[in-house]
Write an enzyme that holds these catalytic residues in place. Structure first.
Site, PDB file in Angstrom:
ATOM      1  N   ARG A  87       0.955  -1.032  -0.309  1.00 36.49           N
ATOM      2  CA  ARG A  87      -0.536   0.018  -0.115  1.00 36.49           C
ATOM      3  C   ARG A  87       0.903   1.482  -0.181  1.00 36.49           C
ATOM      4  O   ARG A  87       0.139   2.456   0.337  1.00 36.49           O
ATOM      5  CB  ARG A  87      -1.052  -0.066   1.755  1.00 36.49           C
ATOM      6  CG  ARG A  87      -1.922  -1.404   1.482  1.00 36.49           C
ATOM      7  CD  ARG A  87      -2.979  -0.349  -0.336  1.00 36.49           C
ATOM      8  NE  ARG A  87      -4.067  -1.792   0.429  1.00 36.49           N
ATOM      9  CZ  ARG A  87      -5.094  -1.769  -0.703  1.00 36.49           C
ATOM     10  NH1 ARG A  87      -5.053  -0.794  -1.372  1.00 36.49           N
ATOM     11  NH2 ARG A  87      -6.213  -2.648  -0.438  1.00 36.49           N
TER      12      ARG A  87
ATOM     13  N   HIS B 229       4.888 -11.026  -4.624  1.00 39.72           N
ATOM     14  CA  HIS B 229       3.968 -10.440  -4.848  1.00 39.72           C
ATOM     15  C   HIS B 229       3.877  -9.294  -4.980  1.00 39.72           C
ATOM     16  O   HIS B 229       4.717  -8.335  -4.111  1.00 39.72           O
ATOM     17  CB  HIS B 229       2.447 -11.008  -4.590  1.00 39.72           C
ATOM     18  CG  HIS B 229       1.127 -10.708  -5.467  1.00 39.72           C
ATOM     19  ND1 HIS B 229       1.082  -9.260  -5.927  1.00 39.72           N
ATOM     20  CD2 HIS B 229       0.421 -11.622  -5.613  1.00 39.72           C
ATOM     21  CE1 HIS B 229       0.015  -9.415  -6.294  1.00 39.72           C
ATOM     22  NE2 HIS B 229      -1.014 -10.541  -6.667  1.00 39.72           N
TER      23      HIS B 229
ATOM     24  N   TYR C 250      -0.265  -3.526  -5.502  1.00 40.89           N
ATOM     25  CA  TYR C 250      -1.092  -3.104  -5.599  1.00 40.89           C
ATOM     26  C   TYR C 250      -1.289  -1.678  -6.653  1.00 40.89           C
ATOM     27  O   TYR C 250      -1.721  -1.679  -7.259  1.00 40.89           O
ATOM     28  CB  TYR C 250      -2.081  -3.039  -4.509  1.00 40.89           C
ATOM     29  CG  TYR C 250      -2.842  -4.421  -4.390  1.00 40.89           C
ATOM     30  CD1 TYR C 250      -3.197  -5.303  -4.994  1.00 40.89           C
ATOM     31  CD2 TYR C 250      -2.875  -4.160  -2.694  1.00 40.89           C
ATOM     32  CE1 TYR C 250      -3.193  -6.901  -4.504  1.00 40.89           C
ATOM     33  CE2 TYR C 250      -2.891  -6.152  -2.373  1.00 40.89           C
ATOM     34  CZ  TYR C 250      -3.653  -6.597  -3.205  1.00 40.89           C
ATOM     35  OH  TYR C 250      -3.355  -8.017  -2.341  1.00 40.89           O
TER      36      TYR C 250
ATOM     37  N   HIS D 139       0.407  -8.001 -11.462  1.00 31.13           N
ATOM     38  CA  HIS D 139      -1.014  -7.631 -12.275  1.00 31.13           C
ATOM     39  C   HIS D 139       0.168  -7.120 -13.674  1.00 31.13           C
ATOM     40  O   HIS D 139       0.535  -4.931 -12.858  1.00 31.13           O
ATOM     41  CB  HIS D 139      -2.227  -6.389 -11.295  1.00 31.13           C
ATOM     42  CG  HIS D 139      -2.347  -7.000 -10.307  1.00 31.13           C
ATOM     43  ND1 HIS D 139      -3.013  -6.691  -9.354  1.00 31.13           N
ATOM     44  CD2 HIS D 139      -1.963  -8.546  -9.782  1.00 31.13           C
ATOM     45  CE1 HIS D 139      -3.606  -7.608  -7.971  1.00 31.13           C
ATOM     46  NE2 HIS D 139      -3.212  -9.476  -8.682  1.00 31.13           N
TER      47      HIS D 139
ATOM     48  N   GLU E 169       0.324 -12.037 -14.293  1.00 30.44           N
ATOM     49  CA  GLU E 169      -0.862 -12.713 -13.987  1.00 30.44           C
ATOM     50  C   GLU E 169      -2.294 -12.430 -14.741  1.00 30.44           C
ATOM     51  O   GLU E 169      -2.501 -10.853 -15.057  1.00 30.44           O
ATOM     52  CB  GLU E 169      -1.227 -12.400 -11.815  1.00 30.44           C
ATOM     53  CG  GLU E 169      -2.181 -13.301 -11.729  1.00 30.44           C
ATOM     54  CD  GLU E 169      -2.603 -12.475 -10.154  1.00 30.44           C
ATOM     55  OE1 GLU E 169      -3.720 -12.770  -9.562  1.00 30.44           O
ATOM     56  OE2 GLU E 169      -1.187 -11.882  -9.319  1.00 30.44           O
TER      57      GLU E 169
ATOM     58  N   ASP F 220      -4.403 -17.730 -12.575  1.00 27.62           N
ATOM     59  CA  ASP F 220      -5.211 -17.125 -11.210  1.00 27.62           C
ATOM     60  C   ASP F 220      -6.907 -17.851 -11.758  1.00 27.62           C
ATOM     61  O   ASP F 220      -7.578 -17.556 -12.825  1.00 27.62           O
ATOM     62  CB  ASP F 220      -5.659 -15.959 -11.110  1.00 27.62           C
ATOM     63  CG  ASP F 220      -6.402 -15.519  -9.138  1.00 27.62           C
ATOM     64  OD1 ASP F 220      -8.054 -16.365  -8.951  1.00 27.62           O
ATOM     65  OD2 ASP F 220      -5.982 -14.922  -8.561  1.00 27.62           O
TER      66      ASP F 220
ATOM     67  N   HIS G 150      -9.952 -15.827 -11.778  1.00 22.21           N
ATOM     68  CA  HIS G 150      -9.678 -14.663 -12.409  1.00 22.21           C
ATOM     69  C   HIS G 150     -10.073 -15.248 -14.026  1.00 22.21           C
ATOM     70  O   HIS G 150     -10.907 -14.496 -15.514  1.00 22.21           O
ATOM     71  CB  HIS G 150      -7.827 -13.663 -12.686  1.00 22.21           C
ATOM     72  CG  HIS G 150      -7.591 -13.346 -11.413  1.00 22.21           C
ATOM     73  ND1 HIS G 150      -6.929 -12.682 -11.321  1.00 22.21           N
ATOM     74  CD2 HIS G 150      -8.703 -12.854 -10.503  1.00 22.21           C
ATOM     75  CE1 HIS G 150      -6.829 -11.794 -10.381  1.00 22.21           C
ATOM     76  NE2 HIS G 150      -7.849 -12.257  -9.705  1.00 22.21           N
TER      77      HIS G 150
ATOM     78  N   HIS H 215      -3.084 -18.878  -8.838  1.00 24.54           N
ATOM     79  CA  HIS H 215      -3.700 -18.941  -7.716  1.00 24.54           C
ATOM     80  C   HIS H 215      -4.460 -20.205  -7.743  1.00 24.54           C
ATOM     81  O   HIS H 215      -5.432 -20.128  -8.472  1.00 24.54           O
ATOM     82  CB  HIS H 215      -3.820 -17.761  -7.707  1.00 24.54           C
ATOM     83  CG  HIS H 215      -2.987 -16.836  -7.136  1.00 24.54           C
ATOM     84  ND1 HIS H 215      -2.363 -15.345  -8.108  1.00 24.54           N
ATOM     85  CD2 HIS H 215      -1.305 -16.236  -6.849  1.00 24.54           C
ATOM     86  CE1 HIS H 215      -1.310 -14.747  -7.685  1.00 24.54           C
ATOM     87  NE2 HIS H 215      -0.379 -15.746  -6.830  1.00 24.54           N
TER      88      HIS H 215
ATOM     89  N   ASP I 169     -13.686 -10.607  -9.158  1.00 29.04           N
ATOM     90  CA  ASP I 169     -12.682 -10.822  -8.986  1.00 29.04           C
ATOM     91  C   ASP I 169     -13.150 -11.574  -7.505  1.00 29.04           C
ATOM     92  O   ASP I 169     -12.793 -10.420  -6.537  1.00 29.04           O
ATOM     93  CB  ASP I 169     -11.386  -9.744  -9.142  1.00 29.04           C
ATOM     94  CG  ASP I 169     -10.618 -11.220  -8.326  1.00 29.04           C
ATOM     95  OD1 ASP I 169     -10.582 -11.917  -7.692  1.00 29.04           O
ATOM     96  OD2 ASP I 169      -8.817 -10.197  -8.456  1.00 29.04           O
TER      97      ASP I 169
ATOM     98  N   HIS J 172     -12.741 -13.962  -4.361  1.00 30.69           N
ATOM     99  CA  HIS J 172     -12.343 -15.169  -4.249  1.00 30.69           C
ATOM    100  C   HIS J 172     -13.672 -16.145  -2.455  1.00 30.69           C
ATOM    101  O   HIS J 172     -13.999 -14.867  -1.939  1.00 30.69           O
ATOM    102  CB  HIS J 172     -10.854 -14.702  -3.269  1.00 30.69           C
ATOM    103  CG  HIS J 172      -9.763 -14.570  -4.385  1.00 30.69           C
ATOM    104  ND1 HIS J 172      -8.670 -13.991  -4.537  1.00 30.69           N
ATOM    105  CD2 HIS J 172      -9.758 -14.327  -5.884  1.00 30.69           C
ATOM    106  CE1 HIS J 172      -7.633 -14.010  -5.173  1.00 30.69           C
ATOM    107  NE2 HIS J 172      -8.636 -13.304  -6.496  1.00 30.69           N
TER     108      HIS J 172
ATOM    109  N   GLU K 198      -5.298 -17.942  -2.095  1.00 29.52           N
ATOM    110  CA  GLU K 198      -5.642 -16.934  -1.861  1.00 29.52           C
ATOM    111  C   GLU K 198      -6.306 -16.759  -1.442  1.00 29.52           C
ATOM    112  O   GLU K 198      -8.094 -15.522  -1.721  1.00 29.52           O
ATOM    113  CB  GLU K 198      -5.474 -15.779  -2.896  1.00 29.52           C
ATOM    114  CG  GLU K 198      -3.785 -15.813  -3.391  1.00 29.52           C
ATOM    115  CD  GLU K 198      -3.818 -15.062  -4.474  1.00 29.52           C
ATOM    116  OE1 GLU K 198      -2.806 -14.389  -5.008  1.00 29.52           O
ATOM    117  OE2 GLU K 198      -4.545 -14.604  -5.092  1.00 29.52           O
TER     118      GLU K 198
END
Length: 345
Positions: free
Chosen positions: A35, A67, A70, A107, A143, A177, A180, A214, A227, A229, A259
């Site tokens: 973040r 990973h 974001y 991503h 991804e 994923d 996804h 994923h 998306d 999960h 995830e």
């Protein structure tokens, strides 16, 4: 090689211990805050301890799928915004190198509505090429995405469009994923659907580029472009989907990362999901000789219910990975600066 995206709270070295505690033989982690554009450097103590714990618990470097932040959007056509993302991207790669991690998943990015998809793909590839010049050996793993808003990467052709522009193809790969893919329109619920999807992937991208997966069930229906999960076997994909994935020779020897919601009880929930997924790669028949999917789903459902109870009846399912969207905290130029961006991962 099934694992989960584990917490690095109180030190990145704790990710290794957290993975071992849930019975994982692969794992994912953030190498810094997902973040923040800038985070404190890794300490020599943490780097040394991370490597020591990797050796102690017998995790090979290739079984860790780091990973990316974001905030990163290498597909943004605005030069200043893209430069900021690139600096964050390269910093992630250098942290991976310091820790000895070989695979870095991220991503692809978003057009933010100001470029064509192909233009963004070219920008992403250019950033990867530049980053390869600044680093030594970390593999950039793209991804696939669910297809929301202006985000690129929901079609295998998008990933291929990036890879074909990357100069050192030995240092680029793909992470599929399951949630996804399903949301984007790849119906992998049946063995036939999975085989068709993998045939298209191989013809468009190349199965040699598959470096990780994923494993997530989906809370939303096929082609939803959302998306969301869900725990394994409890969503619209169902346990059968993971049966043919786990028993496929093409998924052996690469990190397969959960995830899914942990309800803040990773050992109980992820531990049970890992156990079930490992069993799916072998004999899962009941006494009648039929696949005992119902029995395995009941194990996961029971673990989830118990975890909810322990967590005070928590309704909003949580995982170690915070959602990628917070409307109040959107950053201009990042992937989050998209009205319909991906919400889980």
């Amino acid at each position: 090689m099934v694992g989960a995206h584990v917490s690095t709270a109180k030190g990145i070295e704790n990710a290794v211990t957290n993975a071992a505690a849930i019975g994982a033989n692969s794992f994912a982690l953030f190498v810094k805050s997902q973040r923040k554009w800038v985070s404190p450097d890794l300490t020599e103590h943490s780097i040394k301890e991370f490597k020591a714990r990797m050796e102690k618990h017998r995790y090979a470097n290739g079984m860790v799928l780091a990973h990316g932040s974001y905030l990163i959007n290498l597909g943004n056509p605005d030069p200043d915004s893209r430069a900021k993302s690139y600096a964050c991207f390269v910093d992630d790669l250098k942290r991976c190198e310091a820790l000895g991690i070989e695979l870095y998943n991220f991503h692809p990015g978003s057009t933010v509505g100001k470029a064509t998809t192909d233009e963004s793909l070219a920008l992403i590839a250019d950033c990867i090429n530049r980053a390869h010049q600044e680093t030594r050996n970390v593999i950039a793993v793209l991804e696939n995405m669910a297809g929301a808003g202006n985000i690129v990467g929901s079609e295998f052709s998008h990933l291929a469009g990036i890879i074909e522009r990357v100069e050192d193809k030995s240092r680029v790969g793909v992470c599929i994923d399951t949630c996804h893919a399903f949301a984007a329109g790849y119906d992998i619920r049946t063995k036939e659907g999975w085989e068709s999807t993998m045939k298209e992937f191989n013809e468009t991208v190349g199965v040699k580029y598959l470096r990780g997966m994923h494993l997530n069930d989906s809370k939303t229906v096929y082609k939803s472009k959302k998306d969301r999960h869900e725990n394994i076997g409890l969503g619209y994909l169902g346990l059968n989907a993971f049966h043919h994935i786990l028993s496929d020779s093409r998924t052996q020897g690469i990190p397969l990362i959960l995830e899914t919601p942990s309800f803040e009880q990773p050992k109980e929930v992820w531990g049970k999901e890992i156990e079930v997924l490992q069993r799916l790669s072998g004999n899962v028949q009941d006494e009648s000789g039929k696949p005992d999917f119902d029995g395995l789903v009941a194990l996961i459902k029971g673990a989830v219910k118990e975890a909810e109870t322990k967590n005070g009846g928590l309704k909003a399912k949580k995982s170690a990975k915070p959602k990628a969207v917070d409307v109040k905290r959107k950053r201009k130029g990042s992937v989050e600066d998209d009205e319909a961006t991906e919400e889980d991962d």
